[in-house]
Scaffold this active site. Structure first.
Site, PDB file in Angstrom:
ATOM      1  N   ILE A  12      10.216 -24.948 -29.163  1.00 58.61           N
ATOM      2  CA  ILE A  12      11.392 -24.614 -28.347  1.00 58.61           C
ATOM      3  C   ILE A  12      11.153 -25.041 -26.895  1.00 58.61           C
ATOM      4  O   ILE A  12      12.059 -25.537 -26.224  1.00 58.61           O
ATOM      5  CB  ILE A  12      11.723 -23.108 -28.459  1.00 58.61           C
ATOM      6  N   ASN A  32      -1.673 -24.678 -23.301  1.00 55.72           N
ATOM      7  CA  ASN A  32      -3.101 -24.780 -23.652  1.00 55.72           C
ATOM      8  C   ASN A  32      -3.332 -25.781 -24.786  1.00 55.72           C
ATOM      9  O   ASN A  32      -4.473 -26.042 -25.162  1.00 55.72           O
ATOM     10  CB  ASN A  32      -3.709 -23.413 -23.974  1.00 55.72           C
ATOM     11  N   LEU A  33      -2.250 -26.321 -25.325  1.00 57.04           N
ATOM     12  CA  LEU A  33      -2.290 -27.365 -26.360  1.00 57.04           C
ATOM     13  C   LEU A  33      -3.008 -26.895 -27.626  1.00 57.04           C
ATOM     14  O   LEU A  33      -3.466 -27.723 -28.419  1.00 57.04           O
ATOM     15  CB  LEU A  33      -2.893 -28.671 -25.813  1.00 57.04           C
ATOM     16  N   ASN A  92      -3.269 -12.670 -26.049  1.00 52.42           N
ATOM     17  CA  ASN A  92      -2.554 -13.899 -25.694  1.00 52.42           C
ATOM     18  C   ASN A  92      -1.175 -13.585 -25.103  1.00 52.42           C
ATOM     19  O   ASN A  92      -0.812 -14.086 -24.035  1.00 52.42           O
ATOM     20  CB  ASN A  92      -2.417 -14.746 -26.970  1.00 52.42           C
ATOM     21  N   TYR A 141       3.723  -8.978 -33.763  1.00 52.45           N
ATOM     22  CA  TYR A 141       4.352 -10.021 -32.947  1.00 52.45           C
ATOM     23  C   TYR A 141       5.560  -9.455 -32.183  1.00 52.45           C
ATOM     24  O   TYR A 141       5.666  -9.595 -30.963  1.00 52.45           O
ATOM     25  CB  TYR A 141       4.774 -11.191 -33.848  1.00 52.45           C
ATOM     26  N   ARG A 221      19.859 -15.092 -42.834  1.00 54.21           N
ATOM     27  CA  ARG A 221      19.383 -15.271 -41.463  1.00 54.21           C
ATOM     28  C   ARG A 221      20.439 -15.988 -40.631  1.00 54.21           C
ATOM     29  O   ARG A 221      21.285 -16.707 -41.166  1.00 54.21           O
ATOM     30  CB  ARG A 221      18.094 -16.123 -41.445  1.00 54.21           C
TER      31      ARG A 221
HETATM   32  N1  UDP Z   1      11.603 -18.088 -46.798  1.00 50.35           N
HETATM   33  C1  UDP Z   1      11.528 -18.423 -48.141  1.00 50.35           C
HETATM   34  N2  UDP Z   1      10.580 -19.346 -48.516  1.00 50.35           N
HETATM   35  C2  UDP Z   1       9.733 -19.942 -47.643  1.00 50.35           C
HETATM   36  C3  UDP Z   1       9.827 -19.590 -46.278  1.00 50.35           C
HETATM   37  C4  UDP Z   1      10.774 -18.670 -45.885  1.00 50.35           C
HETATM   38  O1  UDP Z   1      12.269 -17.911 -48.978  1.00 50.35           O
HETATM   39  O2  UDP Z   1       8.895 -20.752 -48.071  1.00 50.35           O
HETATM   40  C5  UDP Z   1      12.629 -17.125 -46.375  1.00 50.35           C
HETATM   41  C6  UDP Z   1      12.072 -15.912 -45.626  1.00 50.35           C
HETATM   42  O3  UDP Z   1      11.739 -14.888 -46.551  1.00 50.35           O
HETATM   43  C7  UDP Z   1      13.249 -15.530 -44.731  1.00 50.35           C
HETATM   44  C8  UDP Z   1      13.942 -16.879 -44.446  1.00 50.35           C
HETATM   45  O4  UDP Z   1      13.458 -17.774 -45.459  1.00 50.35           O
HETATM   46  O5  UDP Z   1      14.153 -14.711 -45.418  1.00 50.35           O
HETATM   47  C9  UDP Z   1      13.604 -17.450 -43.096  1.00 50.35           C
HETATM   48  O6  UDP Z   1      12.193 -17.418 -42.953  1.00 50.35           O
HETATM   49  P1  UDP Z   1      11.440 -18.137 -41.762  1.00 50.35           P
HETATM   50  O7  UDP Z   1       9.971 -17.965 -42.003  1.00 50.35           O
HETATM   51  O8  UDP Z   1      11.971 -19.526 -41.603  1.00 50.35           O
HETATM   52  O9  UDP Z   1      11.913 -17.332 -40.466  1.00 50.35           O
HETATM   53  P2  UDP Z   1      11.829 -15.755 -40.125  1.00 50.35           P
HETATM   54  O10 UDP Z   1      13.133 -15.170 -40.589  1.00 50.35           O
HETATM   55  O11 UDP Z   1      10.639 -15.192 -40.825  1.00 50.35           O
HETATM   56  O12 UDP Z   1      11.695 -15.745 -38.648  1.00 50.35           O
END
Ligand code: UDP
Length: 337
Positions: A12, A32-33, A92, A141, A221
């Protein structure tokens, strides 16, 4: 106006550097790469290889480049990892941001845009999510980001810090030209994983849970295009430089897509066929995350332009299909000491 972009070589952060340049700001990357890619930073933008906990290096960067404001992306951001290594995350993210804020204030820099996250809300009971709903993060996190938000608010009252905290929903997509994009190691995010499967770089994709209380049983999502996120940072910086005070804003498209819808749309756009495996739920995944972005639209005039699912997936596909090895094929950019 000179903007220090911590984590500016990350996903981002680097898209925001592009947007800052297009909007007439001078960006200086401080990264910090550890995860960032110098190749993601546009030519001509200084890159300082440094950690935000290195107060001396940070102070020098701020002085050398006459920094007026900061966009603060530098952080560790993997939910699963944060549960296993909380000390590293508090160090961090929280201690790192404290070092950054101390150094900024000592230099008289009082404007900062902070990368927060929808993870501060935890598992909300109602949607769409408004900014004043309860913040009950369910992972380390999210807790580190919430602690930082509290720190910013306290510093605003005591020291006159002016900040905007931007709570991102699911960042996705790539620069529309496809020249930079997402490149994480390991990759954990749905859209890049699906597109790597479409490229034949993975032997398919897993759906984490098909028994959620949603129409097709998979998680929903709110995917927001990284260039729309970047544009919000420019608006937030303008808000701060015109005397605006502390603000917290959600950044989402206000539209939800299920995991199955994302996979089906990716298949349609790429024309690729790949196996899809149904698996158990991933720990800590809420069923639905859906933003209200009403506040930033009303107050800063933000409008997402690229966040329909087609544009998100098509732009990401342009990046992944033309750079299957991500930034590994880029020559490293020259760095400042
Ligand atoms: N997801 C999935 N398979 C994968 C990775 C993610 O079904 O291999 C699902 C995950 O459970 C969530 C949605 O995809 O419901 C988005 O996940 P992502 O890790 O991209 O973002 P997050 O919502 O965790 O920030």
């Amino acid at each position: 106006m000179n903007v220090l972009v911590t984590g500016g070589a990350g996903y981002i952060g680097s898209h925001t550097v592009h947007e800052l340049r297009n909007s007439g700001f001078k960006a200086v990357v401080y990264d910090n790469l550890a995860k960032g890619h110098p190749g993601a930073v546009p030519a001509g933008v200084p890159i300082i290889a440094g950690d935000i906990r290195d107060r001396d290096k940070l102070a020098r960067a701020i002085a050398d480049h006459k920094i007026d404001a900061v966009a603060h992306f530098a952080a560790a951001s993997l939910v699963g990892e944060s549960m296993k290594e909380p000390a590293a995350y508090y160090n961090n993210n929280v201690a790192g941001t404290l070092a950054l804020l101390d150094t900024l204030l000592a230099a008289g820099v009082k404007k900062i845009v902070f990368s927060s996250t929808a993870a501060v809300y935890g598992e909300p009971a109602v949607w769409p999510i408004e900014e004043d709903m309860p913040t009950v993060p369910t992972n380390v996190y999210g807790r580190t980001k919430l602690v930082i938000e509290h720190m910013l608010a306290d510093f605003a009252v005591a020291y006159g810090l002016a900040y905007v905290s931007l709570r991102y929903f699911n960042a996705a997509g790539a620069l529309v030209a496809g020249t930079i994009g997402e490149d994480h190691a390991p990759e954990t995010h749905l859209i890049p994983l699906v597109l790597q499967a479409a490229l034949g770089r993975r032997d398919g994709v897993a759906i984490f849970g098909t028994d959620y209380p949603t129409a097709d049983g998979t998680c929903i999502r709110d995917y927001i295009h990284v260039t729309d996120l970047a544009a919000a940072h420019v608006l937030a910086l303008r808000h701060l430089t015109t005397g605006g005070g502390p603000k917290i804003y959600n950044l989402g498209s206000e539209t939800g897509y299920s995991v199955r819808q994302v996979i089906d749309q990716a298949k349609a756009i790429t024309g690729a066929v790949f196996p899809v495996r149904e698996q158990a739920r991933r720990a800590g995944d809420p069923a639905v995350l859906l933003a209200s972005s009403r506040r930033i639209k009303a107050e800063l005039g933000w409008q997402p332009l690229y966040s329909d699912l087609d544009t998100i997936i098509a732009s990401a596909w342009r990046w992944h299909s033309t750079h299957p090895d991500g930034f590994r094929e880029f020559a490293p950019a020259p760095q400042q000491p």
